[in-house]
Motif scaffolding. Structure first.
Motif, PDB file in Angstrom:
ATOM      1  N   ALA A   1      -6.611   0.493   7.004  1.00 14.31           N
ATOM      2  CA  ALA A   1      -5.732   1.505   6.405  1.00 14.31           C
ATOM      3  C   ALA A   1      -5.527   2.681   7.356  1.00 14.31           C
ATOM      4  N   LEU A   2      -6.587   3.090   8.043  1.00 20.42           N
ATOM      5  CA  LEU A   2      -6.472   4.194   9.000  1.00 20.42           C
ATOM      6  C   LEU A   2      -5.566   3.822  10.173  1.00 20.42           C
ATOM      7  N   VAL A   3      -5.680   2.579  10.642  1.00 26.84           N
ATOM      8  CA  VAL A   3      -4.805   2.140  11.733  1.00 26.84           C
ATOM      9  C   VAL A   3      -3.344   2.199  11.280  1.00 26.84           C
ATOM     10  N   GLY A   4      -3.086   1.728  10.064  1.00 27.22           N
ATOM     11  CA  GLY A   4      -1.722   1.786   9.552  1.00 27.22           C
ATOM     12  C   GLY A   4      -1.212   3.216   9.453  1.00 27.22           C
ATOM     13  N   TRP A   5      -2.042   4.102   8.905  1.00 27.60           N
ATOM     14  CA  TRP A   5      -1.630   5.505   8.779  1.00 27.60           C
ATOM     15  C   TRP A   5      -1.456   6.164  10.149  1.00 27.60           C
ATOM     16  N   SER A   6      -2.286   5.770  11.115  1.00 31.36           N
ATOM     17  CA  SER A   6      -2.188   6.379  12.445  1.00 31.36           C
ATOM     18  C   SER A   6      -0.824   6.138  13.069  1.00 31.36           C
ATOM     19  N   ARG A   7      -0.191   5.011  12.737  1.00 28.15           N
ATOM     20  CA  ARG A   7       1.122   4.718  13.306  1.00 28.15           C
ATOM     21  C   ARG A   7       2.184   5.685  12.789  1.00 28.15           C
ATOM     22  N   VAL A   8       2.013   6.126  11.562  1.00 21.44           N
ATOM     23  CA  VAL A   8       2.922   7.137  11.012  1.00 21.44           C
ATOM     24  C   VAL A   8       2.555   8.514  11.556  1.00 21.44           C
ATOM     25  N   HIS A   9       1.264   8.787  11.637  1.00 17.68           N
ATOM     26  CA  HIS A   9       0.789  10.110  12.044  1.00 17.68           C
ATOM     27  C   HIS A   9       1.200  10.453  13.473  1.00 17.68           C
ATOM     28  N   VAL A  10       1.208   9.449  14.365  1.00 15.55           N
ATOM     29  CA  VAL A  10       1.571   9.730  15.760  1.00 15.55           C
ATOM     30  C   VAL A  10       3.068   9.581  16.000  1.00 15.55           C
ATOM     31  N   GLY A  11       3.818   9.277  14.951  1.00 13.62           N
ATOM     32  CA  GLY A  11       5.268   9.301  15.046  1.00 13.62           C
ATOM     33  C   GLY A  11       5.927   8.086  15.642  1.00 13.62           C
ATOM     34  N   VAL A  12       5.276   6.921  15.624  1.00 14.72           N
ATOM     35  CA  VAL A  12       5.914   5.729  16.181  1.00 14.72           C
ATOM     36  C   VAL A  12       6.440   4.800  15.088  1.00 14.72           C
ATOM     37  N   HIS A  13       6.172   5.123  13.820  1.00 13.55           N
ATOM     38  CA  HIS A  13       6.665   4.295  12.717  1.00 13.55           C
ATOM     39  C   HIS A  13       6.984   5.164  11.508  1.00 13.55           C
ATOM     40  N   TRP A  14       7.912   4.663  10.713  1.00  6.52           N
ATOM     41  CA  TRP A  14       8.150   5.226   9.396  1.00  6.52           C
ATOM     42  C   TRP A  14       7.144   4.622   8.416  1.00  6.52           C
ATOM     43  N   THR A  15       6.949   5.315   7.315  1.00  2.00           N
ATOM     44  CA  THR A  15       5.977   4.835   6.323  1.00  2.00           C
ATOM     45  C   THR A  15       6.336   3.450   5.806  1.00  2.00           C
ATOM     46  N   SER A  16       7.614   3.196   5.575  1.00  3.58           N
ATOM     47  CA  SER A  16       8.023   1.884   5.062  1.00  3.58           C
ATOM     48  C   SER A  16       7.749   0.778   6.077  1.00  3.58           C
ATOM     49  N   ASP A  17       7.813   1.102   7.384  1.00  2.00           N
ATOM     50  CA  ASP A  17       7.453   0.101   8.404  1.00  2.00           C
ATOM     51  C   ASP A  17       6.017  -0.366   8.204  1.00  2.00           C
ATOM     52  N   VAL A  18       5.148   0.603   7.966  1.00  2.33           N
ATOM     53  CA  VAL A  18       3.720   0.303   7.827  1.00  2.33           C
ATOM     54  C   VAL A  18       3.448  -0.466   6.543  1.00  2.33           C
ATOM     55  N   LEU A  19       4.070  -0.047   5.448  1.00  4.21           N
ATOM     56  CA  LEU A  19       3.829  -0.714   4.168  1.00  4.21           C
ATOM     57  C   LEU A  19       4.301  -2.172   4.208  1.00  4.21           C
ATOM     58  N   VAL A  20       5.481  -2.391   4.761  1.00  3.74           N
ATOM     59  CA  VAL A  20       5.989  -3.764   4.849  1.00  3.74           C
ATOM     60  C   VAL A  20       5.138  -4.581   5.823  1.00  3.74           C
TER      61      VAL A  20
END
Length: 504
Positions: A133-152
């Motif tokens: 879960a932290l890895v997924g959130w980190s992608r949003v936090h560092v600005g390389v993904h939108w939240t929906s990218d991570v959820l999908v």
């Protein structure tokens, strides 16, 4: 992107700098190319059992998920990533990826690995699930993904990991169900027990005979030597000890256990099993994981009913009613087979002294797949050409796939499966069906659950029981022994509070 995606990004952008920024940047980098998950898999693989199986399933799930998310979906679903200007510089990574933002490959791999690991080893969940879960959130936090990218991406990874269960089923538990028997005698310190230990059954550095002797000091102990038959040793000991004998015991692999079980069945005695082989399929099915558990069961007089299967090799044919002779009867506790598998076992045994067990097995498997021949066999009154015939002592699961485990030990049935070779492109169809998890729906695959089976072959073929080539004949009769054999297994409801060996 949706309003929710932009709202999350704006919220992150508005937060003041903190140590969390540095930690998440480092975490997202360690997850590049799944390095983080490979490292965890290496740790899990150190110990045999659930950890190693979890690591293998996790790596396989990552491979499938990465292909699905990165090679298939990203080119088909292009989407721009969040602009660098939308987040402060202290929060972003130096060289953001340029591929499509949708879906997140990091989140997909993280979810796939975590899901696969938990499927095999629930005790790892408190570590791998929050980390994924932290890895997924980190992608949003560092600005390389939108939240929906991570959820999908996480949904894709989870789905792919669960999909592996179709062709690689998770075994729900090691021990199978069986009817308890309360009429077996207690054997304090092994009193009344004749037990044979086979030091040749397991790995070269494993010999449980001394431990068995120490834990069961009152038993009559036998140790297999070169050129000595287990059956003869037990029969001689039973004749010598007479009425003193109340049970037969065995410490060894499945082949040795089958021999001891046959002796116990002939004399109407219960069986004590101590795992001492390489894989110990039967001991795990019964639910005896080490010497101490076998000792516990003998002290308490706790046992379960277990079916014992046998196969009779005949010299005659099914259509010759006058020829009912039997050349030899073989007992088996797990499986028997005719076709390519006996050849695989024969080659493995031939090459094992030179190369070792597992390299010999791999070489034998490759060789057999290259030169496997069709065999003509008459099953249920109909002739087939098959690649192999499998007979299990009890129904194996999963059905419609490669047999992996059995949920019950006293069903009173044989599990019969065969792969037809007289269907066009049969090998290719088998491979495709296995990949799709649809073997049970293929014309190539047949399965029956029957109490007995007569098999006639156009030409004599080799028979393997419990992984060992034992016979060659033109006709076989498979059936169950007249009644189940009592096998000592402790009642876990009465033994709560004592840790069991971690098997997985």
């Amino acid at each position: 992107m949706s309003r929710a995606d932009r709202a999350v990004t704006e919220f992150i952008s508005s937060r003041p700098p903190s140590r969390v920024d540095t930690s998440l940047r480092r975490l997202t980098r360690t997850a590049d190319h799944s390095v983080l998950w490979f490292a965890i898999a290496a740790v899990l693989s150190v110990r045999r059992g659930a950890g190693r199986k979890a690591a293998m399933r996790g790596i396989a799930s990552i491979a499938l998920t990465s292909f699905t998310a990165n090679a298939l979906l990203k080119p088909l679903l292009p989407r721009r990533r969040p602009a660098a200007a939308e987040l402060p510089a202290y929060r972003t990574v130096a060289d953001p990826p340029s591929s499509s933002s949708f879906p997140s490959g990091h989140a997909a791999s993280a979810a796939a690995f975590a899901t696969a690991v938990v499927m095999e080893n629930r005790r790892a969940a408190p570590v791998v699930v929050p980390l994924a879960a932290l890895v997924g959130w980190s992608r949003v936090h560092v600005g390389v993904h939108w939240t929906s990218d991570v959820l999908v991406g996480a949904a894709i990874g989870t789905g792919v990991a669960k999909l592996t269960n179709r062709w690689w089923p998770v075994r729900p538990s090691d021990e199978a169900r069986a009817r308890p028997i309360d009429t077996v005698p207690a054997l304090p310190q092994g009193e009344g027990l004749v037990i044979v230990s086979n030091p040749f059954s397991g790995p070269p550095d494993t010999d449980v005979s001394e431990e068995v002797r120490e834990r069961l000091p009152a038993a009559h102990h036998l140790v297999v030597g070169d050129g000595v038959k287990v059956e003869d040793m037990l029969e001689d000991a039973l004749a010598e000890r007479g009425q003193w004998v109340r049970a037969v015991g065995v410490a060894g692999g499945d082949g040795t256990v089958a021999t001891a079980a046959a002796v116990a069945d002939r004399h109407g005695l219960p069986l004590v099993v101590v795992p001492g082989g390489t894989l110990n399929h039967f001991a795990r099915d019964v639910g005896v994981y080490d010497t101490q558990e076998a000792v516990d069961a003998t002290q308490a007089g706790e046992a379960v009913a277990v079916d014992l299967a046998l196969v009779e090799a005949h010299p005659g044919r099914l259509d010759d009613p006058e020829d009912i002779s039997v050349t030899r009867t073989r007992y088996f506790i797990n499986t028997a087979s005719i076709g390519s598998y006996p050849e695989l076992v024969r080659l493995r045994e031939q090459w094992q002294p030179r190369y070792g067990k597992w390299p010999a097995f791999a070489a034998a498997l490759i060789t057999v797949l290259q030169r496997s021949e069709k065999i003509s066999v008459k099953i249920e009154g109909r002739w087939y050409k098959v690649w192999f015939l499998f007979v299990g002592n009890g129904p194996y699961y999963p059905r419609g796939a490669v047999p992996a485990w059995r949920p019950t030990l006293d069903s009173g049935l044989l599990d019969v499966r065969w792969l037809r070779a007289d269907v066009r492109f049969s090998r290719l169809r088998v491979v495709i069906a296995l990949i799709l998890g649809a073997l049970g729906h293929s014309r190539v695959y047949h399965q029956r659950e029957v109490p007995s089976l007569d098999v006639e072959l156009l030409e004599p073929s080799m028979l393997a029981t419990d992984g060992e080539v034992v016979e060659e004949a033109g006709r076989y009769t498979f059936r169950l022994a007249e009644k189940p054999i009592p096998v000592y297994r402790r009642d876990e409801e009465r033994w709560t509070g004592r840790d069991r060996p971690f098997q997985g």
